[in-house]
Design an enzyme around this catalytic site. Structure first.
Site, PDB file in Angstrom:
ATOM      1  N   LYS A   1       0.825  -1.210   0.000  1.00 16.30           N
ATOM      2  CA  LYS A   1       0.000   0.000   0.000  1.00 16.30           C
ATOM      3  C   LYS A   1       0.857   1.257   0.000  1.00 16.30           C
ATOM      4  CE  LYS A   1      -3.926  -2.364   2.116  1.00 16.30           C
ATOM      5  NZ  LYS A   1      -3.277  -3.701   2.308  1.00 16.30           N
ATOM      6  N   ARG A   2       1.784   1.302  -0.926  1.00 18.00           N
ATOM      7  CA  ARG A   2       2.650   2.470  -1.057  1.00 18.00           C
ATOM      8  C   ARG A   2       1.934   3.579  -1.828  1.00 18.00           C
ATOM      9  NH1 ARG A   2       5.012  -0.219   2.533  1.00 18.00           N
ATOM     10  NH2 ARG A   2       7.229  -0.694   2.430  1.00 18.00           N
TER      11      ARG A   2
END
Length: 271
Positions: A93-94
């Site tokens: 979840k960058r």
């Protein structure tokens, strides 16, 4: 991995199962704690017993990076264990400014050679585009998630009545294509999966929430499947923690097979 290669795996295995690897030292079977690397031993056993039924594996990066440098080493070893013909997802979840995202992409796509990474879209195009520059690599963009707080932002409507998640879907399709862009769509949303499918008819969806979170596989297929399946349905706890005993891997295999059998029936029904 290309879209056609992924679909070929789905057809070959009659499955669209993604096994989530969320290895928690507090939850893995106690006997593994005597191993030099308990997390690696746990993941290795799960992969070996479920690879017949899975077309994807999704290591949750938090469970590895929480262990510091050793955790990153373990993650790299686990990624190398996964067969080359199985799709790999770095659930990280960058999403940050462009030069930072470029280095995140390099870390997961080059240094560790994952096929895909989950990305948060809140910062817009320049935070997502660097991940889309790698050939045969994928962005899996958060669209409509299944967590309790998802409605805080994702369902807010604009002046025309369009919810924010639909704006994300529309705008992001200007950045990528069905060949390199997927979406996270929570299984607990039911008929809302159908709404997402209307907005993104050709894209693959990564669908968490089946199993321990109560999502219905048949509902996901009913509302979300397209002509190339278009679904990777993730199960984590329902498979990897189905048993806390020494037979944990064998029990995980049975749970994965149960889902694969149901998926085979759904593929025959809808494709």
């Amino acid at each position: 991995m290309t879209r056609s290669e992924l679909f070929a795996q789905i057809q070959q295995k009659s499955s669209f199962l993604c096994v989530g690897l969320d290895p928690d030292l507090e939850k893995i079977p106690r006997h593994l704690l005597a191993e030099p690397d308990p997390i690696f031993s746990f993941c290795k056993a799960i992969i070996e017993e479920t690879a017949d039924f899975a077309v994807a594996y999704k290591p949750n990066i938090a469970f590895f990076e929480a262990l510091g440098a050793k955790g990153w080493e373990t993650l790299a070893r686990v990624e190398e264990l996964i067969p080359d013909d199985i799709f790999t997802i770095a659930d990280a979840k960058r999403g940050d400014i462009g030069n930072t995202s470029k280095l995140y992409a390099k870390a997961f796509f080059e240094t560790m050679d994952f096929d895909s990474i989950t990305v948060a879209p809140y910062m817009g195009k320049d935070s997502v585009s660097p991940f889309l520059e790698f050939e045969n690599k994928w962005v899996i963009l958060l669209a409509l998630t299944s967590n309790a707080g998802s409605s805080d932002f994702q369902l807010i409507q604009d002046e025309s009545g369009q919810p924010l998640y639909k704006s994300v879907l529309a705008k992001s399709q200007e950045w990528g294509s069905p060949e390199n862009l997927m979406y996270v769509v929570g299984a607990t949303r039911g008929e809302l999966i159908g709404e997402v499918r209307k907005s993104a008819p050709e894209h693959f969806f990564l669908v968490p929430g089946v199993g321990a979170q109560g999502g219905s596989l048949s509902e996901v297929a009913k509302y979300g499947m397209n002509s190339t399946c278009g679904l990777l349905v993730n199960s984590s706890r329902g498979i990897i923690y189905a048993s806390g005993e020494k037979d944990f891997a064998k029990v995980a295999r049975r749970e994965a097979e149960k889902l694969q059998v149901e998926m085979k029936s759904l593929l025959e029904q809808y494709l």
